[in-house]
Structures are given as structure tokens and as C-alpha cells.
Design an enzyme around this catalytic site. Structure first.
Site, PDB file in Angstrom:
ATOM      1  N   ARG A   1     -37.760  44.172 -32.542  1.00 43.36           N
ATOM      2  CA  ARG A   1     -39.141  43.659 -32.639  1.00 43.36           C
ATOM      3  C   ARG A   1     -39.995  44.358 -33.485  1.00 43.36           C
ATOM      4  O   ARG A   1     -40.550  43.694 -34.389  1.00 43.36           O
ATOM      5  CB  ARG A   1     -39.472  43.974 -30.980  1.00 43.36           C
TER       6      ARG A   1
ATOM      7  N   ASP B   1     -37.587  41.601 -25.250  1.00 46.63           N
ATOM      8  CA  ASP B   1     -36.546  42.133 -26.052  1.00 46.63           C
ATOM      9  C   ASP B   1     -35.393  41.155 -26.507  1.00 46.63           C
ATOM     10  O   ASP B   1     -34.526  40.741 -25.523  1.00 46.63           O
ATOM     11  CB  ASP B   1     -35.942  43.383 -25.651  1.00 46.63           C
TER      12      ASP B   1
ATOM     13  N   CYS C   1     -40.908  49.829 -30.888  1.00 46.79           N
ATOM     14  CA  CYS C   1     -40.133  49.350 -29.749  1.00 46.79           C
ATOM     15  C   CYS C   1     -38.869  50.395 -29.323  1.00 46.79           C
ATOM     16  O   CYS C   1     -39.547  51.507 -29.119  1.00 46.79           O
ATOM     17  CB  CYS C   1     -39.434  47.787 -30.099  1.00 46.79           C
TER      18      CYS C   1
END
Length: 156
Positions: free
Chosen positions: A14, A118, A8
Site C-alpha cells: 500500500r 491490505d 503501512c
């Protein structure tokens, strides 16, 4: 395919959740899993909400962020990103990774928009939703990995 790298941006939300969740789903099956960020500051803990979501799911975690580098690219059999922009950044900066980099959702065959949003800076509910999106993909990935065609991925 034995070495899976989740990527990420900052490697605090994440990708650490994906790493911990996948490790929990595949414990004892011989998979190695790591995570990194395309713009990570090495050594940071996972975000408070990411850790809380993992705790709620009963998933063990101990995380220190890593910046994506050539060593991690070489180590991995497949690189699964959270967004198309992560995928394109990796392809631009690490052309050797092109044959093994995919968005997570693309790799498991989820049609349509391939990004996992996100949750950074958001509420706990945003992290829970993100974890649900990741889990849907990881469930599909776990099924795929039982298919003999995918066991040899990365062994070429």
C-alpha cells in the site's frame, strides 16, 4: 506541507503504491514523498502485484522498503497511514508524531471506515481495488494541496 510520508505495515504494497502514485500526480510541484512500514524489513522490493498495478497505470517506480524510524518522523510534515492501527502504533511509539499523523482517508475527509485494506497475499484484483481506494484519496489530497491553507501545513 512539502514532505509527505505514507505508512503501512511492511512497506511493500500500500504505502509504496501511494508514494509512487502521489509522486506521479504531483510531479514538478515541489513535494517530497517517501514511504515506510511500521513492521518493515528494510531493502525489500515492492510486491509483484503492486509493481504490476503501477506498471498498468504507467507509473514509474523503484522501491526498497524502509522501517519507520525517528529520522523519517522528523523529516515528514505529515504522516498518512493506511489504517487506524498504523496511526495508533505510530502515536504510541513516536509521541512526537501525534500532531502530524492521520489515516490517509481521515486526512482527506472520507467519512466512515478509515482503513485501506491490505492486499498482501491476495490476487491481482485485490491490488487493483486497493490502488483505486488509494487513488480516490490521493485525488482529494491533490485538490486539498492547491488550497493555500494547506500549503503552509508543517511550516509552523
Amino acid at each position: 506541507m512539502k514532505r509527505i510520508l505514507f505508512v503501512c505495515t511492511g512497506n511493500t504494497c500500500r504505502s509504496p503504491m501511494a508514494e509512487a502514485m502521489f509522486r506521479a500526480k504531483t510531479a514538478g510541484l515541489g513535494y517530497e514523498v517517501r514511504s515506510a512500514g511500521v513492521a518493515a524489513f528494510p531493502g525489500q522490493e515492492a510486491s509483484l502485484h503492486a509493481k504490476q498495478v503501477l506498471d498498468e497505470r504507467g507509473i514509474e517506480h523503484a522501491h526498497a522498503s524502509s522501517r519507520l524510524d525517528e529520522g523519517l518522523i522528523d523529516w515528514s510534515d505529515v504522516i498518512l497511514t493506511m489504517t487506524n492501527s498504523h496511526k495508533h502504533a505510530i502515536q504510541s511509539f513516536f509521541p512526537i508524531a501525534i500532531p502530524k499523523v492521520y489515516t490517509l482517508r481521515e486526512f482527506v475527509g472520507i467519512e466512515g471506515f478509515a482503513d485501506i485494506a491490505d492486499p498482501f497475499g491476495g490476487a491481482l484484483a485485490d491490488y487493483r481495488l486497493c490502488a483505486e481506494e488509494i487513488e480516490e484519496s490521493l485525488d482529494r489530497l491533490s485538490v486539498m494541496l492547491k488550497d493555500p491553507r494547506f500549503r503552509e501545513f508543517g511550516d509552523e
